[in-house]
Scaffold this active site. Structure first.
Site, short mmCIF file in Angstrom:
data_model
loop_
_atom_site.label_atom_id
_atom_site.label_comp_id
_atom_site.label_asym_id
_atom_site.label_seq_id
_atom_site.Cartn_x
_atom_site.Cartn_y
_atom_site.Cartn_z
N GLY A 102 0.59 -1.13 -0.18
CA GLY A 102 -0.44 -0.09 -0.19
C GLY A 102 0.89 1.00 0.09
N GLY A 158 0.02 5.33 0.77
CA GLY A 158 -0.30 6.35 1.32
C GLY A 158 0.92 8.09 1.29
N GLY A 159 -0.03 8.84 1.25
CA GLY A 159 -0.04 10.27 1.96
C GLY A 159 1.52 9.87 2.83
N PHE A 160 1.57 9.03 4.24
CA PHE A 160 3.17 9.44 4.68
C PHE A 160 4.46 8.62 4.21
CE2 PHE A 160 1.94 5.08 4.70
CZ PHE A 160 0.15 5.22 4.60
N GLY A 161 3.74 7.42 2.93
CA GLY A 161 4.65 5.95 2.68
C GLY A 161 4.21 5.42 2.60
N LYS A 162 5.55 3.97 2.21
CA LYS A 162 4.90 2.57 2.29
C LYS A 162 4.67 2.56 3.51
CE LYS A 162 6.69 3.57 -2.42
NZ LYS A 162 8.03 3.49 -2.90
N VAL A 163 3.73 0.89 2.50
CA VAL A 163 3.26 -0.24 3.59
C VAL A 163 4.03 -1.61 2.76
CG1 VAL A 163 1.80 -0.87 4.69
CG2 VAL A 163 1.06 1.44 4.49
N LYS A 189 4.81 -0.32 7.51
CA LYS A 189 4.46 0.68 7.25
C LYS A 189 5.43 2.49 7.58
CE LYS A 189 0.32 3.81 7.45
NZ LYS A 189 -0.40 4.58 8.49
N ASP A 236 -10.93 10.15 8.14
CA ASP A 236 -10.73 9.77 6.30
C ASP A 236 -11.64 8.63 6.38
OD1 ASP A 236 -9.96 9.66 3.68
OD2 ASP A 236 -7.70 9.60 4.09
C1 LIG Z 1 8.99 11.50 -0.01
O1 LIG Z 1 7.96 12.67 0.37
C2 LIG Z 1 8.89 13.77 -0.92
C3 LIG Z 1 8.29 15.05 -0.75
O2 LIG Z 1 7.02 14.75 0.01
C4 LIG Z 1 8.23 12.95 -2.56
O3 LIG Z 1 9.20 13.71 -3.54
C5 LIG Z 1 9.11 11.58 -2.59
O4 LIG Z 1 8.37 11.06 -3.65
C6 LIG Z 1 8.43 10.77 -1.21
N1 LIG Z 1 8.90 9.85 -1.51
C7 LIG Z 1 8.42 8.70 -1.07
C8 LIG Z 1 9.32 6.86 -1.25
O5 LIG Z 1 6.98 8.29 -1.08
#
Ligand SMILES: *[C@@H]1O[C@H](CO)[C@@H](O)[C@H](O)[C@H]1NC(C)=O
Ligand SMILES: *[C@@H]1O[C@H](CO)[C@@H](O)[C@H](O)[C@H]1NC(C)=O
Ligand SMILES: *[C@@H]1O[C@H](CO)[C@@H](O)[C@H](O)[C@H]1NC(C)=O
Ligand SMILES: *[C@@H]1O[C@H](CO)[C@@H](O)[C@H](O)[C@H]1NC(C)=O
Ligand SMILES: *[C@@H]1O[C@H](CO)[C@@H](O)[C@H](O)[C@H]1NC(C)=O
Ligand SMILES: *[C@@H]1O[C@H](CO)[C@@H](O)[C@H](O)[C@H]1NC(C)=O
Ligand SMILES: *[C@@H]1O[C@H](CO)[C@@H](O)[C@H](O)[C@H]1NC(C)=O
Length: 845
Positions: free
Chosen positions: A515, A517-522, A536, A632
């Site tokens: 997955g 999300g806005g925070f990164g990957k799962v 996560k 959400d």
């Molecule tokens: C982390 O966030 C930056 C800026 O928001 C974005 O450019 C980058 O692709 C993101 N990296 C990942 C691994 O999601």
């Protein structure tokens, strides 16, 4: 109008249902509009000799407010001397145990008087000694049993109540004393005829008319068939038990049993009916032995022990089966020595012989001494011409609820005597959390002073604020070796090292991503011991990520619930922000509804999932100390475990709900399009009703199997919420249901479900129901679905085949799997009940 039509059709449906049952109960012509019979803890439904079938535990879980409870059983209770309830023995042999306040909730189709019959017997359980349990049984308004326990393991306890239900719901609350637990073996909740009790009676102390009986609830203390044998539920018109009078009768040598054939009893036009008492009661009686003696000098006397802090309704049943002609029999009636009726002339009242008659007396508590009620009938001395005799056919003594609405002690049901009640628990938790927070703050301040940390350090150790009281491991330790155990209350679980997680995810391999999300990957990770984890990993370059990450970790540290995804641990080494969750094997709900090749979920599974998610959100809104808003809610944030149990996830955007002095939280709009509360969008004011709106969208998504927003569709159909509402207003909602399940939804269930979803989508938050109400309505919908599938087997076949397809047990089955319980005492201990590892097939009715 629609409402009315709806409830009518439901009513008819239930009548049909009970008509179906009534084939087996030939002796009963009375059909209760409400008829809930549950054999708690029983693996299968139980048919009693009286022809009634009690639902098994799995068939009745939908009545329960909580699914965290335990089953217990013994093989048989036949060795217990139990002549009082010969037919009910099978009901006593299993029980359900509750460790926290729990509710059975019943929908009331016809408000009015209802019988509530409760069965208790302390069966054996390897972990719980039921004779030690202490609990209260009540409704919102009425206390039935206060700090009740069954100490004597050789005694079957049967309690019977007559309650007036004015609303369309009835909740039976079992509330254990602090550190104890509750149990119950069986429940009957059924409509009683309106005629069973009238509003007025004769008061005997002082002698007067008594009005206002309908305001009271009653507990049946005694019900006696005078001069005759036991009458079992099988031979009673309302499934009552009438005990013989042996043991209550004083001076038995002065008494003679008389009886006639039951069909001699001739019910009058008005007055007594077979529902008041069956003819078996009226066809037997006690009269005076040696009646006709020249100077009879005694009364027929019955005495029963009672609790003298309550008033009682005493009903005496008469039927003159001894006289040869009218106007022969005159006698006096005394209640606790007070004249109830003098020169009582039955034949004048009934104008016939063998005609049933009953009389109600109210005995005020102040007239009860020695904790005894004494009923006497004796010949009237003033009428010398009559043959001196007296008789009594039946006797009922009903305890009346007191002004506090209690039938057991002076406790009203609103009293928070039970420390396990939610409010107290929350208060305790708040106290604990405050204490912990204070200490953490103190330690933190000291550390800052000692270390003068730089900015990046503060950021790196965002989770430090959750560190435990063990200050020696805090601050001084090097960054990779934080203490592994958190103290109670705030339990983030295990600290993982970065290398452990690298191993688990093959160095965060892209193929392990499940997955984004806005925070990164799962990532899906697997530990060496084979445990699967969802990992996560925060995106370090996004400040948004840090905030959401911190929010989530804060939220999760406070929350533990069966329907919320639990956190297992975390890792904050080397500027990493990684949270480790339980792995939800079946993934997001959305994938099972549309857009994938996964087999479609059955309607019942979907309902179960929605109910689970609603429970999770309800807990979020009400269970945490101040209440939380998820912000959400959507089908991708509702995850399913391997048993299709729904869990709400992703608390990254969650906010504390407004406190009491605020009505809302002002905030920048966040969330997902298609699910956004229009009011929130307009006014940027967030309340828990925003989640309710989003959940309404989820409900339609589940029903219609299409995304909340689908730009490829014609304009008016793009937004599901709007489209579904217009379809519903036009009365053609059926047209947009997922065609794969459309035929399996009962129409009553559909109506209730859509009604619930529609209310969630109300334009203004104040018009939307609370999550608790939504939950209730979904449970109602589930009951309607189950009720209709009992009449209509094909649907179950579909469910079964569907289960085979997916190679999984259905959600309803999972309720019966070995129940794993999170003890809710903040210690995070998990215990398993070894019993009933595989209780029969829910579908196999
Ligand atoms: C982390 O966030 C930056 C800026 O928001 C974005 O450019 C980058 O692709 C993101 N990296 C990942 C691994 O999601
Ligand atoms: C249960 O508790 C009671 C009272 O404490 C005790 O007498 C009884 O032996 C216990 N039973 C079992 C099976 O432990
Ligand atoms: C009256 O009938 C009851 C129930 O059948 C019986 O137990 C009792 O002994 C009888 N009493 C007399 C005096 O015969
Ligand atoms: C119940 O009624 C049946 C007939 O309907 C009768 O044979 C039986 O003896 C009765 N049982 C009791 C306990 O009264
Ligand atoms: C019957 O009982 C009443 C009330 O207890 C008492 O007043 C009366 O004297 C008794 N009658 C006889 C004949 O004992
Ligand atoms: C019993 O009597 C007391 C005092 O006379 C009165 O306040 C109370 O309401 C009575 N109880 C009932 C149930 O009538
Ligand atoms: C504190 O941490 C140290 C080192 O990890 C450990 O030995 C000790 O038992 C901990 N104390 C408490 C109260 O947890």
């Amino acid at each position: 109008m629609r409402e009315l039509h709806f409830s009518l059709s439901v009513y008819v449906c239930f009548l049909l249902l009970f008509a179906a049952f009534s084939f087996t109960t030939a002796s009963n012509s009375y059909l209760p509009a409400d008829n809930y019979l549950i054999n708690c803890g029983s693996p299968e439904s139980t048919m009693l000799q009286d022809g009634r079938t009690f639902k098994s535990d799995s068939q009745s879980v939908s009545f329960l407010s909580t699914d965290e409870n335990i089953l217990a059983s013994v093989d048989s209770v036949s060795d217990i001397s139990s002549s009082s309830f010969p037919l009910s023995l099978p009901l006593f042999s299993t029980a359900r145990i509750f460790r926290e306040e729990s509710m059975y909730r019943f929908l009331v189709f016809r408000p009015g008087r209802h019988w509530l019959r409760l069965y208790f017997y302390p069966v054996t359980h390897p972990l719980y000694n039921l004779t030690t349990s202490v609990f209260t049984v009540k409704t919102d308004k009425m206390v039935f049993l206060h700090d009740f326990s069954v100490k004597d393991s050789a005694r079957l306890v049967f309690k019977e109540y007559l309650v007036d239900v004015t609303s369309d719901r009835f909740s039976l609350i079992l509330s254990p004393l602090k550190n104890s637990f509750a149990f119950i073996n069986a429940i009957e909740f059924l409509s009683a005829p309106d005629t069973i009790i009238s509003d007025s009676a004769s008061a005997v102390s002082p002698v007067a008319d008594f009005n206002g009986l309908l305001k009271h609830a009653f507990e049946v203390s005694y019900r006696v068939n005078v001069g005759g044998p036991i009458i079992t539920p099988k031979n009673d018109t309302l499934w009552r038990t009438w005990q013989p009078d042996v043991g209550y009768m004083k001076i038995p040598q002065g008494v003679k049993n008389v009886s006639v054939a039951p069909d001699v009893v001739n019910y009058p036009e008005g007055g007594a009916t077979p529902l008041i008492a069956p003819n078996a009661v009226y066809s037997s009686a006690s009269e005076m032995a040696d009646s006709g003696m020249i100077s009879p000098n005694f009364n027929l006397t019955w005495e029963m022990p009672v609790d003298s802090s309550f008033s009682y309704l005493i009903r005496l049943h008469f039927c003159d089966i001894v006289s040869k002609s009218l106007n022969e029999l005159y006698f006096n009636i005394y209640v606790n020595g007070l004249m109830g009726a003098s020169s009582f002339d039955l034949s004048a009242l009934t104008s016939g012989l063998s005609v049933p008659y009953y009389r109600d007396f109210v005995l005020n508590a102040s007239a009860i001494s020695n904790d005894l009620i004494r009923i006497q009938v004796g010949p009237s001395s003033s009428l010398q011409s009559a043959v001196p005799n007296a008789l009594l056919n039946g006797l009922e003594i009903l305890k009346m609820s007191n002004s506090d609405g209690s039938l057991d002690g002076l406790f009203s049901s609103s009293e928070k005597h039970s420390a396990t009640s939610t409010a107290v628990k929350i208060a305790e938790f708040t106290g604990l959390a405050l204490a912990v927070a204070a200490i953490v703050l103190l330690v933190f301040t000291i550390c800052r002073r000692n270390r003068r940390p730089r900015d990046w350090e503060k950021r790196r150790s965002f989770s430090s604020c959750f560190h435990p009281l063990n200050s020696s491991s805090f601050c001084i330790k090097s960054k990779s070796s934080y203490s592994n155990t958190f103290t109670s209350g705030i339990n983030l679980g295990r600290v993982f090292t970065l290398s452990e997680l690298r191993d688990a995810t093959r160095n965060f391999d892209e193929t392990a991503v499940i997955g984004i999300g806005g925070f990164g990957k799962v990532y899906l990770g697997e530990l060496e011991d084979g445990t699967s984890l969802a990992i996560k990993r925060g995106n370090q370059s996004s400040s948004q990520g840090i905030n959401e990450f911190q929010t989530e970790i804060k939220m999760l540290s406070k929350l533990r619930h069966r329907h919320l995804v639990s956190i297992i641990g975390y890792c904050d080494e080397q500027s990493e922000m990684i949270l480790v969750y339980e792995y939800m094997a079946k993934g997001p709900l959305r994938d099972h509804i549309y857009g994938t090749n996964l087999p479609p979920l059955s309607w019942r599974q979907r309902l179960d999932i929605c109910i689970g998610a609603a429970r999770g959100l309800h807990y979020l809104h009400t269970g945490a100390s101040q209440g939380l808003i998820h912000r959400d809610v959507k089908t991708t944030n509702i995850l399913l475990d391997e048993n299709f149990v729904a869990k709400v996830s992703d608390f990254g955007l969650s906010r504390d709900a407004p406190s009491l002095d605020q009505t809302h939280v002002s905030t920048a709009v966040k969330g997902s399009f298609g699910y956004l509360d229009p009011e929130y969008f307009r006014r940027q004011q967030l309340t828990d009703k925003s989640d309710v709106y989003s959940f309404g969208v989820v409900l339609f998504e589940v029903l219609c199997a299409r995304p909340a927003l689908d730009p490829t569709l014609p304009r008016e159909q793009v937004n599901l919420a709007e489209w579904a509402m217009t379809r519903q207003r036009k009365g053609v909602i059926e047209k947009i249901i997922d065609p794969r399940i459309a035929g399996t939804i009962s129409s009553e269930c559909l109506m209730k479900y859509v009604e619930a979803a529609e209310k969630c989508l109300a334009e203004y938050g104040v018009d939307r129901p609370s999550m608790g109400d939504v939950l209730w309505n979904l449970e109602f919908a589930l009951q309607l679905q189950d009720a209709s599938s009992q009449l209509d087997p094909p649907e179950e076949e579909l469910e079964n085949s569907n289960i085979e397809n997916s190679g999984q047990s259905s959600l309803s089955d999972s309720e019966e799997e070995p129940i794993i319980i999170n003890i809710n005492d903040d210690s995070g201990v998990v215990v398993g009940s070894p019993l009933f590892s595989n209780i029969g097939d829910f579908q196999g009715r």
